[in-house]
Write a protein that holds these residues in place. Structure first.
Motif, PDB file in Angstrom:
ATOM      1  N   ARG A  32       0.834  -1.207   0.000  1.00  9.43           N
ATOM      2  CA  ARG A  32       0.000   0.000   0.000  1.00  9.43           C
ATOM      3  C   ARG A  32       0.869   1.257   0.000  1.00  9.43           C
ATOM      4  O   ARG A  32       0.606   2.222  -0.715  1.00  9.43           O
ATOM      5  CB  ARG A  32      -0.917  -0.002   1.216  1.00  9.43           C
ATOM      6  N   LEU A  33       1.952   1.231   0.778  1.00  6.98           N
ATOM      7  CA  LEU A  33       2.843   2.391   0.842  1.00  6.98           C
ATOM      8  C   LEU A  33       3.621   2.579  -0.462  1.00  6.98           C
ATOM      9  O   LEU A  33       3.895   3.714  -0.863  1.00  6.98           O
ATOM     10  CB  LEU A  33       3.796   2.256   2.025  1.00  6.98           C
ATOM     11  N   LEU A  34       3.977   1.488  -1.128  1.00  8.95           N
ATOM     12  CA  LEU A  34       4.659   1.613  -2.420  1.00  8.95           C
ATOM     13  C   LEU A  34       3.739   2.250  -3.462  1.00  8.95           C
ATOM     14  O   LEU A  34       4.189   3.062  -4.283  1.00  8.95           O
ATOM     15  CB  LEU A  34       5.150   0.244  -2.895  1.00  8.95           C
ATOM     16  N   VAL A  35       2.464   1.916  -3.406  1.00 10.27           N
ATOM     17  CA  VAL A  35       1.504   2.554  -4.320  1.00 10.27           C
ATOM     18  C   VAL A  35       1.372   4.038  -3.985  1.00 10.27           C
ATOM     19  O   VAL A  35       1.352   4.890  -4.875  1.00 10.27           O
ATOM     20  CB  VAL A  35       0.128   1.836  -4.244  1.00 10.27           C
ATOM     21  N   GLU A  36       1.316   4.359  -2.689  1.00 14.15           N
ATOM     22  CA  GLU A  36       1.249   5.761  -2.268  1.00 14.15           C
ATOM     23  C   GLU A  36       2.480   6.530  -2.720  1.00 14.15           C
ATOM     24  O   GLU A  36       2.379   7.684  -3.125  1.00 14.15           O
ATOM     25  CB  GLU A  36       1.129   5.866  -0.749  1.00 14.15           C
ATOM     26  N   LEU A  37       3.632   5.887  -2.634  1.00 12.95           N
ATOM     27  CA  LEU A  37       4.877   6.536  -3.051  1.00 12.95           C
ATOM     28  C   LEU A  37       4.808   6.937  -4.514  1.00 12.95           C
ATOM     29  O   LEU A  37       5.224   8.023  -4.884  1.00 12.95           O
ATOM     30  CB  LEU A  37       6.048   5.580  -2.811  1.00 12.95           C
ATOM     31  N   GLN A  38       4.246   6.070  -5.347  1.00 15.28           N
ATOM     32  CA  GLN A  38       4.140   6.379  -6.775  1.00 15.28           C
ATOM     33  C   GLN A  38       3.059   7.400  -7.065  1.00 15.28           C
ATOM     34  O   GLN A  38       3.224   8.256  -7.916  1.00 15.28           O
ATOM     35  CB  GLN A  38       3.888   5.102  -7.575  1.00 15.28           C
ATOM     36  N   GLU A  39       1.920   7.315  -6.343  1.00 12.78           N
ATOM     37  CA  GLU A  39       0.813   8.218  -6.615  1.00 12.78           C
ATOM     38  C   GLU A  39       1.013   9.589  -5.979  1.00 12.78           C
ATOM     39  O   GLU A  39       0.640  10.600  -6.568  1.00 12.78           O
ATOM     40  CB  GLU A  39      -0.498   7.605  -6.113  1.00 12.78           C
ATOM     41  N   GLU A  40       1.564   9.629  -4.774  1.00 16.36           N
ATOM     42  CA  GLU A  40       1.759  10.897  -4.057  1.00 16.36           C
ATOM     43  C   GLU A  40       3.247  11.273  -4.097  1.00 16.36           C
ATOM     44  O   GLU A  40       3.708  11.849  -5.048  1.00 16.36           O
ATOM     45  CB  GLU A  40       1.280  10.760  -2.607  1.00 16.36           C
ATOM     46  N   ASN A  41       3.932  10.948  -3.009  1.00 11.39           N
ATOM     47  CA  ASN A  41       5.377  11.146  -2.917  1.00 11.39           C
ATOM     48  C   ASN A  41       5.891  10.343  -1.726  1.00 11.39           C
ATOM     49  O   ASN A  41       5.109   9.895  -0.897  1.00 11.39           O
ATOM     50  CB  ASN A  41       5.739  12.636  -2.812  1.00 11.39           C
ATOM     51  N   PRO A  42       7.210  10.157  -1.631  1.00 12.75           N
ATOM     52  CA  PRO A  42       7.753   9.365  -0.520  1.00 12.75           C
ATOM     53  C   PRO A  42       7.465   9.959   0.856  1.00 12.75           C
ATOM     54  O   PRO A  42       7.342   9.222   1.830  1.00 12.75           O
ATOM     55  CB  PRO A  42       9.261   9.352  -0.792  1.00 12.75           C
ATOM     56  N   GLY A  43       7.329  11.265   0.945  1.00  9.14           N
ATOM     57  CA  GLY A  43       7.030  11.900   2.235  1.00  9.14           C
ATOM     58  C   GLY A  43       5.696  11.440   2.800  1.00  9.14           C
ATOM     59  O   GLY A  43       5.568  11.159   3.997  1.00  9.14           O
ATOM     60  N   VAL A  44       4.688  11.346   1.952  1.00  9.02           N
ATOM     61  CA  VAL A  44       3.371  10.879   2.381  1.00  9.02           C
ATOM     62  C   VAL A  44       3.453   9.424   2.818  1.00  9.02           C
ATOM     63  O   VAL A  44       2.899   9.034   3.853  1.00  9.02           O
ATOM     64  CB  VAL A  44       2.337  11.059   1.239  1.00  9.02           C
ATOM     65  N   ALA A  45       4.164   8.606   2.052  1.00  5.01           N
ATOM     66  CA  ALA A  45       4.303   7.192   2.389  1.00  5.01           C
ATOM     67  C   ALA A  45       5.038   7.021   3.719  1.00  5.01           C
ATOM     68  O   ALA A  45       4.656   6.174   4.539  1.00  5.01           O
ATOM     69  CB  ALA A  45       5.025   6.456   1.271  1.00  5.01           C
ATOM     70  N   LEU A  46       6.079   7.805   3.955  1.00 10.44           N
ATOM     71  CA  LEU A  46       6.818   7.708   5.214  1.00 10.44           C
ATOM     72  C   LEU A  46       5.967   8.152   6.399  1.00 10.44           C
ATOM     73  O   LEU A  46       6.034   7.567   7.482  1.00 10.44           O
ATOM     74  CB  LEU A  46       8.101   8.536   5.145  1.00 10.44           C
ATOM     75  N   THR A  47       5.158   9.183   6.200  1.00 10.39           N
ATOM     76  CA  THR A  47       4.256   9.633   7.262  1.00 10.39           C
ATOM     77  C   THR A  47       3.261   8.543   7.614  1.00 10.39           C
ATOM     78  O   THR A  47       3.016   8.249   8.788  1.00 10.39           O
ATOM     79  CB  THR A  47       3.512  10.909   6.826  1.00 10.39           C
TER      80      THR A  47
END
Length: 148
Positions: A78-93
């Motif tokens: 789920r976080l890898l998808v977020e990283l691609q759709e948003e940015n790594p900062g959102v995924a890390l949060t």
């Protein structure tokens, strides 16, 4: 001699008596009607009539293999998808929030953060990926960025 108190008590029993008699008639009628309406609204067939699925229904309906996967694998994907759709900062949060909400994921935090770092290098390049680095899971994200 007639007792005037008996006559007055029968005639003027007061407003409390009238209210009590009214409630004694109305209350059972209201209860029967509300019970009938409640029973009528229940879906007795067993099939969901609502198009909205609960969280358990949606995870089971997605695919049978999703239910057998470990929570850390589901979170990582789920976080890898977020990283691609948003940015790594959102995924890390969201990774930090997930670890705070479910402490059992803490032992997998470093692995997930490194995977996010490696994916960020592939998507954004090393310099841009490094700009999103945060001290999440002992800087494992930065490790993933530097060692792809």
């Amino acid at each position: 001699m007639k007792h005037s108190t008996n006559r007055q008590t029968r005639r003027g029993r007061g407003p409390a008596h009238r209210i009590g008699r009214s409630l004694a008639f109305v209350l059972p009628v209201v209860m029967v009607l509300s019970g009938t309406l409640a029973v009528a609204r229940v879906n007795w067939s067993g099939t969901p009539s609502s198009p909205v699925l609960t969280a358990a229904d949606s995870s089971a309906a997605a695919s049978p293999s999703t239910a057998a996967r470990a929570p850390q694998d589901v979170l990582r994907d789920r976080l890898l998808v977020e990283l691609q759709e948003e940015n790594p900062g959102v995924a890390l949060t969201h990774l930090q929030q997930a670890v705070n909400d479910r402490p059992s994921l803490a032992k997998h935090c470093a692995t997930i953060a490194r995977a996010l770092g490696k994916a960020a290098v592939r998507v954004y390049g090393p310099n841009k990926a490094q700009s999103y680095a945060r001290p999440v899971c002992d800087t494992s994200y930065a490790t993933g960025v530097t060692k792809p």
